[in-house]
Design an enzyme around this catalytic site. Structure first.
Site, PDB file in Angstrom:
ATOM      1  N   CYS A 149       2.363  -2.387  15.659  1.00  0.00           N
ATOM      2  CA  CYS A 149       2.318  -1.828  14.318  1.00  0.00           C
ATOM      3  C   CYS A 149       1.629  -2.953  13.351  1.00  0.00           C
ATOM      4  O   CYS A 149       2.238  -4.186  13.466  1.00  0.00           O
ATOM      5  CB  CYS A 149       3.674  -1.763  13.665  1.00  0.00           C
ATOM      6  SG  CYS A 149       3.657  -1.339  11.945  1.00  0.00           S
ATOM      7  N   CYS A 156       3.300   8.561   1.020  1.00  0.00           N
ATOM      8  CA  CYS A 156       4.006   7.762   1.887  1.00  0.00           C
ATOM      9  C   CYS A 156       3.712   6.366   1.265  1.00  0.00           C
ATOM     10  O   CYS A 156       3.113   5.541   0.795  1.00  0.00           O
ATOM     11  CB  CYS A 156       2.994   7.614   3.056  1.00  0.00           C
ATOM     12  SG  CYS A 156       3.636   6.447   4.466  1.00  0.00           S
ATOM     13  N   CYS A 189       6.974  -6.745   6.851  1.00  0.00           N
ATOM     14  CA  CYS A 189       8.003  -6.264   7.606  1.00  0.00           C
ATOM     15  C   CYS A 189       8.492  -7.247   8.729  1.00  0.00           C
ATOM     16  O   CYS A 189       7.629  -7.948   9.207  1.00  0.00           O
ATOM     17  CB  CYS A 189       7.724  -4.970   8.503  1.00  0.00           C
ATOM     18  SG  CYS A 189       9.040  -4.050   9.191  1.00  0.00           S
ATOM     19  N   GLU A 240       0.931  -1.126   0.023  1.00  0.00           N
ATOM     20  CA  GLU A 240      -0.068  -0.065  -0.014  1.00  0.00           C
ATOM     21  C   GLU A 240       0.889   1.282  -0.111  1.00  0.00           C
ATOM     22  O   GLU A 240       1.997   1.483   0.433  1.00  0.00           O
ATOM     23  CB  GLU A 240      -0.839   0.045   1.269  1.00  0.00           C
ATOM     24  CG  GLU A 240      -2.102  -1.037   1.193  1.00  0.00           C
ATOM     25  CD  GLU A 240      -2.988  -1.159   2.357  1.00  0.00           C
ATOM     26  OE1 GLU A 240      -3.966  -1.257   2.134  1.00  0.00           O
ATOM     27  OE2 GLU A 240      -2.337  -0.896   3.450  1.00  0.00           O
ATOM     28  N   CYS A 256       7.462  -5.220  15.348  1.00  0.00           N
ATOM     29  CA  CYS A 256       7.326  -4.142  16.552  1.00  0.00           C
ATOM     30  C   CYS A 256       5.556  -4.444  16.870  1.00  0.00           C
ATOM     31  O   CYS A 256       4.871  -4.444  16.004  1.00  0.00           O
ATOM     32  CB  CYS A 256       7.367  -2.622  16.138  1.00  0.00           C
ATOM     33  SG  CYS A 256       8.835  -2.255  15.493  1.00  0.00           S
TER      34      CYS A 256
END
Ligand code: SAH
Length: 375
Positions: free
Chosen positions: A141, A127, A134, A114, A138
């Site tokens: 997130c 962005c 990822c 995205e 974390c």
């Protein structure tokens, strides 16, 4: 830099996960010199690479029929060879009366990513994602929850930016045609864990036309969890993009949980690397701090952060935590946020509270999950 007491080879974080299907080559994967070589390998004169870069970066023109300096019978095959379409729009969702738009892209192998385009009165920012998923894990997130699918190629990253530049130029956004002015690497992924592709895309963004989009380095922000080896490499590049470090707490004990790579590079090491970056580039860096209720928003943490940052060339961005599925954590109370801000300012630390653009379309910080079933 490796340390004798550290058994894990640091280049592990640069390792590429296996590609399931080879990504087609695109001129945006290469330097200007590499593009000329690429043309020669295709059996074409080197100058064709420059012409194609001009169509891609200067004119943003995807329609081969408009390429009047390319012989008509060659245009289609040039399009396929130099600028194959690497990302296909699956869906766009908008909010803020169309001023914020989240695009879901399908890559050639079906992987989804995205990007988010945001028009403000004085600038338009995209962005973008540097990885599908990822690996940094974390816990607050959404992107991290499904893990890393794969790195994006330089061209797959660049394509998101060129698509945004086309949208701006086309006048599709309310307010009429505009220029894409800012790029932030704050979408899906950890840019420093895909260093080479990210670096090539940074050059594509900042190189003057016709070799790149000609966006100034200071209008580009690269956000990292704090991979010190990556920050050091970036420092050596001499490209003064804005560096943002996702700190989220000033103490190692909590940061080991919030940003697990902290077990490898501690708060002090990350800040020293960012200081060296600021020293070399003359650019102030940003500290990102997602305020999580009763987790990292205590006054003592604001004091500790103030003491850590007061003599540094850093600016703090407080981000009210955006909700993510399955997380029990929530944003700080408004009064705690205000107190946190007040304390930081009392140390003379420049601090802003980031807006939550795109929150209602799951397009704000930490919300990008790129599922076909998402809103
Ligand atoms: N991996 C890079 C790039 C992601 S940028 C990095 O971590 O810096 C996205 C920013 O949003 C990071 O600062 C990230 O920590 C922050 N973020 C992640 N989840 C969030 C959430 N739920 N609410 C607010 N900010 C969040």
């Amino acid at each position: 830099m490796s340390r004798p007491d550290e058994p894990t080879p640091i280049n592990l974080v640069f390792d590429e996960p296996p590609q399931r299907k080879k990504i087609p080559k695109h001129l945006a994967d290469f330097s200007p010199e590499g593009r000329r070589e690429f043309a020669k390998e295709l059996g074409l004169p080197a100058f064709r690479a420059g012409q194609m870069a001009n169509h891609y970066f200067t004119h943003l023109s995807p329609d081969p029929q408009s390429w009047s300096d390319i012989p008509a019978e060659m245009r289609e095959s040039f399009a396929e060879k130099f600028t194959p379409s690497l990302i296909t729009l699956v869906r766009s969702v908008t909010c803020d009366n169309g001023m914020t738009r989240k695009d879901l892209w399908k890559l050639h192998d079906g992987v989804l990513v995205e990007s988010v385009l945001m028009r403000y009165t004085d600038r338009t920012t995209v962005c973008i994602s540097s990885q599908a998923g990822c690996g940094m894990d974390c816990p607050f997130c959404a992107t991290g929850q499904a893990g890393l699918t794969r790195n994006l190629s330089a061209a797959e990253i660049t394509e998101q930016i060129v698509a945004a530049a086309r949208t701006c130029a086309s006048g599709e956004l309310p307010g009429g045609p505009t220029r894409l002015s800012n790029v932030v690497f704050m979408g899906m992924g950890e840019p420093m864990a895909n260093y080479n592709a990210v670096m090539r895309s940074l050059r594509n963004i900042t190189d003057p036309t016709p070799d790149g989009l000609g966006i100034s380095a200071r209008s580009v922000t690269l956000s990292t969890v704090g991979l010190v080896n990556g920050i050091e490499k970036l420092t050596a590049e001499g490209l003064p993009v804005t560096l943002a470090v996702s700190l989220h707490t000033p103490d190692d004990e909590l940061r080991d949980t919030l940003v697990p790579i902290n077990s490898r590079w501690k708060v002090k090491e990350v800040l020293l690397a960012a200081d060296a970056y600021a020293e070399k580039t003359g650019r102030r860096y940003s500290i990102e701090y997602a305020l999580i209720r009763d987790i990292n928003d205590q006054t003592w943490r604001a004091d500790l952060l103030g003491r850590l940052l007061k003599n540094r060339n850093a600016h703090v961005n407080l981000i009210p935590l955006n909700p993510t599925p399955g997380s029990k954590w929530t944003a700080s109370r408004k009064e705690d946020e205000a107190e946190f801000l007040r304390i930081l300012e009392s140390y003379g630390v420049a601090t802003t509270v980031r807006d939550t653009r795109g929150r209602e379309i799951d397009g704000a910080c930490g919300q990008l999950a790129a599922a076909e079933s998402s809103k």
